[in-house]
Enzyme design. Sequence first.
Site, mmCIF file in Angstrom:
data_model
loop_
_atom_site.group_PDB
_atom_site.id
_atom_site.type_symbol
_atom_site.label_atom_id
_atom_site.label_comp_id
_atom_site.label_asym_id
_atom_site.label_seq_id
_atom_site.Cartn_x
_atom_site.Cartn_y
_atom_site.Cartn_z
ATOM 1 N N SER A 1 2.881 11.441 -39.980
ATOM 2 C CA SER A 1 3.986 12.063 -39.631
ATOM 3 C C SER A 1 4.789 12.403 -40.816
ATOM 4 O O SER A 1 4.983 11.526 -41.774
ATOM 5 C CB SER A 1 4.809 11.520 -38.668
ATOM 6 O OG SER A 1 6.333 12.164 -38.500
ATOM 7 N N TYR B 1 9.235 3.645 -36.348
ATOM 8 C CA TYR B 1 8.315 4.629 -36.459
ATOM 9 C C TYR B 1 8.140 5.202 -37.724
ATOM 10 O O TYR B 1 6.891 5.434 -38.011
ATOM 11 C CB TYR B 1 8.966 5.987 -35.633
ATOM 12 C CG TYR B 1 8.223 7.262 -35.387
ATOM 13 C CD1 TYR B 1 7.000 7.161 -34.814
ATOM 14 C CD2 TYR B 1 8.600 8.182 -36.197
ATOM 15 C CE1 TYR B 1 6.239 8.331 -34.562
ATOM 16 C CE2 TYR B 1 7.593 9.312 -36.306
ATOM 17 C CZ TYR B 1 6.485 9.364 -35.508
ATOM 18 O OH TYR B 1 5.683 10.595 -35.194
#
Length: 260
Positions: free
Chosen positions: A142, A155
């Site tokens: 990501s 995350y």
Amino acid sequence: MSQPQPLVYITGASSGIGQALALHYYRAGWRLALVARRTAELQTWAREQGLAPERFAIYGADVRDIAEITAAGRSCVLTQGLPDVVIANAGISIGMDTAEFEDLEVMRALYETNNLGLAASFQPFVAAMNARGSGRLVGIASVAGIRGLPGHAGYCSSKAAVISYCESLRGECRPHGVQVVTILPGYIDTPLTRKNRYSMPFLMQPQDFASKAYSAIAAGSSYSVIPWQMGVVAKLMRMLPNWLYDKVLAGRPRKRRQGE
């Protein structure tokens, strides 16, 4: 004698990016090995899409369970053969606050899913691909893995680890002819992102992402940010000194915590 259709193995295939990738590969003529916890939903989706039964198989597994996910990989090899492409896509995104004791378990879940689950997804295929001398292992990271975001510590750090892990694996597999591809999605319109309470520049539809990712994987790109505009943003983020980066993010809404 005709060559068999190529095979792609995709984890987290029951929704979002994984589902979009599965459909794109199918339409491009590939056979599918689809992995998900929610196999009934995946079966329903495959039926609704009109997928030919001989061109796909579904394996039930939770990537956090090492025994389950590695067994799914071995079953794929026995049932459908050694894949040409393995996409470790399964992942979760939850906000956390280190001041909250219960959020340490959230961090554990993030790492077990996004990192250990990714490595366990690859494990059944690495030696066989190396022996064959071909194949592509694809890690879905990501843009959030490039720099830390407030409320997103678990995350962001898990996706930073995906980037580093895939880079290490790339060096290990390259001598054997196996390519490792790292894909960094920006904001994609999926159930994961719809809960976000901050702006999402260059928001992309899953099918458009799948098309771009398919091309990057086919090209064997070692590192690809999709969409490209987020690649520019990522480079700028890397260049900012800490004091300016902190100022830019001041007041930015935090990622929602579990249950919010």
